[in-house]
Enzyme design. Sequence first.
Site, mmCIF file in Angstrom:
data_model
loop_
_atom_site.group_PDB
_atom_site.id
_atom_site.type_symbol
_atom_site.label_atom_id
_atom_site.label_comp_id
_atom_site.label_asym_id
_atom_site.label_seq_id
_atom_site.Cartn_x
_atom_site.Cartn_y
_atom_site.Cartn_z
ATOM 1 N N GLY A 1 4.275 2.294 -4.543
ATOM 2 C CA GLY A 1 5.371 1.752 -3.739
ATOM 3 C C GLY A 1 5.688 2.485 -2.448
ATOM 4 O O GLY A 1 6.772 2.296 -1.897
ATOM 5 N N ASP B 1 -1.421 -10.356 -10.828
ATOM 6 C CA ASP B 1 -2.773 -10.163 -10.300
ATOM 7 C C ASP B 1 -2.909 -11.032 -9.047
ATOM 8 O O ASP B 1 -2.759 -12.260 -9.128
ATOM 9 C CB ASP B 1 -3.763 -10.608 -11.390
ATOM 10 C CG ASP B 1 -5.200 -10.426 -10.971
ATOM 11 O OD1 ASP B 1 -5.469 -10.213 -9.768
ATOM 12 O OD2 ASP B 1 -6.074 -10.495 -11.859
ATOM 13 N N LYS C 1 -6.351 -3.608 3.765
ATOM 14 C CA LYS C 1 -7.383 -2.576 3.637
ATOM 15 C C LYS C 1 -8.748 -3.240 3.486
ATOM 16 O O LYS C 1 -8.882 -4.241 2.796
ATOM 17 C CB LYS C 1 -7.070 -1.736 2.394
ATOM 18 C CG LYS C 1 -8.145 -0.724 2.196
ATOM 19 C CD LYS C 1 -7.965 0.396 1.253
ATOM 20 C CE LYS C 1 -7.011 0.519 0.183
ATOM 21 N NZ LYS C 1 -6.391 1.830 0.150
HETATM 22 N N1 SAM Z 1 0.196 0.715 -0.916
HETATM 23 C C1 SAM Z 1 0.425 1.413 -2.162
HETATM 24 C C2 SAM Z 1 1.473 2.466 -1.889
HETATM 25 O O1 SAM Z 1 1.752 2.703 -0.736
HETATM 26 O O2 SAM Z 1 2.021 3.040 -2.839
HETATM 27 C C3 SAM Z 1 -0.833 2.008 -2.735
HETATM 28 C C4 SAM Z 1 -1.775 0.958 -3.235
HETATM 29 S S1 SAM Z 1 -3.072 1.607 -4.195
HETATM 30 C C5 SAM Z 1 -4.102 2.307 -3.000
HETATM 31 C C6 SAM Z 1 -3.982 0.182 -4.639
HETATM 32 C C7 SAM Z 1 -3.280 -0.725 -5.626
HETATM 33 O O3 SAM Z 1 -4.023 -1.938 -5.732
HETATM 34 C C8 SAM Z 1 -3.198 -0.178 -7.044
HETATM 35 O O4 SAM Z 1 -1.851 0.066 -7.377
HETATM 36 C C9 SAM Z 1 -3.788 -1.292 -7.911
HETATM 37 O O5 SAM Z 1 -3.082 -1.505 -9.113
HETATM 38 C C10 SAM Z 1 -3.639 -2.488 -6.991
HETATM 39 N N2 SAM Z 1 -4.515 -3.619 -7.342
HETATM 40 C C11 SAM Z 1 -5.852 -3.596 -7.509
HETATM 41 N N3 SAM Z 1 -6.285 -4.825 -7.861
HETATM 42 C C12 SAM Z 1 -5.188 -5.637 -7.896
HETATM 43 C C13 SAM Z 1 -4.998 -7.015 -8.194
HETATM 44 N N4 SAM Z 1 -6.020 -7.807 -8.534
HETATM 45 N N5 SAM Z 1 -3.748 -7.526 -8.142
HETATM 46 C C14 SAM Z 1 -2.689 -6.720 -7.825
HETATM 47 N N6 SAM Z 1 -2.819 -5.408 -7.523
HETATM 48 C C15 SAM Z 1 -4.052 -4.879 -7.569
#
Ligand code: SAM
Length: 374
Positions: free
Chosen positions: A53, A134, A211
């Site tokens: 978050g 998701d 990203k």
């Molecule tokens: N922007 C966030 C922050 O500032 O705290 C960090 C994000 S982290 C790098 C990447 C996130 O992508 C993870 O929390 C992971 O659970 C989420 N993620 C990966 N695949 C996903 C999906 N299919 N649906 C939702 N979230 C997903």
Amino acid sequence: MGKSSKDKRDAYYRLAKEQGWRARSAFKLLQLDEEFDLFANVTRVVDLCAAPGSWSQVLSRVLIKGEKFGRTAWRDKEARFRQQMLGILREGEQTDETVDAGVEHLKPREHVKIVSIDLQPISPLAGITTLRADITHPATVPLLLSALDPDYDASSVGTQATNPVDLVLSDGAPDVTGLHDLDIYVQSQLLFAALNLALCVLKPGGKFVAKIFRGKNVDVLYAQLKIFFEKVIVAKPRSSRASSVEAFIVCINFQPPAGFRASLEEPLGVGGRLEEMLKEREAQKTDAETRDAVGVSEQGVVEMEVYDDTPEDKERNTRWIAPFIACGDLTAFDSDASYQLPEDYVSLDPVQPPIAPPYKRAIEMRAAMSGPQR
Ligand code: SAM
């Protein structure tokens, strides 16, 4: 790796804990905003893949609390942090005034709506709606739309006139396997899922920031995004390691082709719809437009389209080379460098440890296998 060695190796990890951010990713968004003024005139935002978050924290501070992180705001804090590292200023020595230096306090914005989504639970943040879902699942679109507006009309999905959102962010990353091509592929699927969601909710003129992992065919992806946005720029914030394939696409001014309607049944990235749209777009261009077209974007960087004169190249789509910007200037920490910490430095705990990390079960299993600790 221990907390304190990570503190030395990763200045942004340590800085995030110092400044109360849940993850070092906050600096990526701050550096992107510094370059592109992402939050100008923005009140409704969707933050995809948002756990734990830190991007949502940035949104909360800027949109809900009305704080403005100018070019110097977080850097002043960074300077203080450097002083601490050099032992010039010790923990607890700073006054509130120093801590707050550089952050402008503006009037909080009105009618702010922020919806944050992740597969993992997100610890609550005041004023932000968090959803556990998701982003690749079709059911997430209606879920998101009803979070934005409880009275939303499902039949209007994809008709931009009713779309409510100014900015869609996606920091999505899969669990990296180390198999380079597989990771890039899975990442691109997350990006398409984020783009599909963005197309369903973005207002004309809206922005999309996501990203990407820069792989072999990433040029095609940039050209595809250019179908929907006036500007597509690849940005690498200084807090993103130079050694990583990670970068961010910053797509500005959402202006989909006439008659385009986002479809939940036929999402882009599946089947050939996107390729056909790209061909159509290329076909509509005149030769003069296409041949070595060079433009200078607002950021002063060159964007260009090139093709060779051979019939095969013409048949294939023209290659559009997206401008690339490194953001966060050289005064910012280098995310690939290790920094010496003061000897008496006390390592801080992360602000928000993951609530249900994917590796939790593995830790539990390992603990169970190794038996009771003596
Ligand atoms: N922007 C966030 C922050 O500032 O705290 C960090 C994000 S982290 C790098 C990447 C996130 O992508 C993870 O929390 C992971 O659970 C989420 N993620 C990966 N695949 C996903 C999906 N299919 N649906 C939702 N979230 C997903």
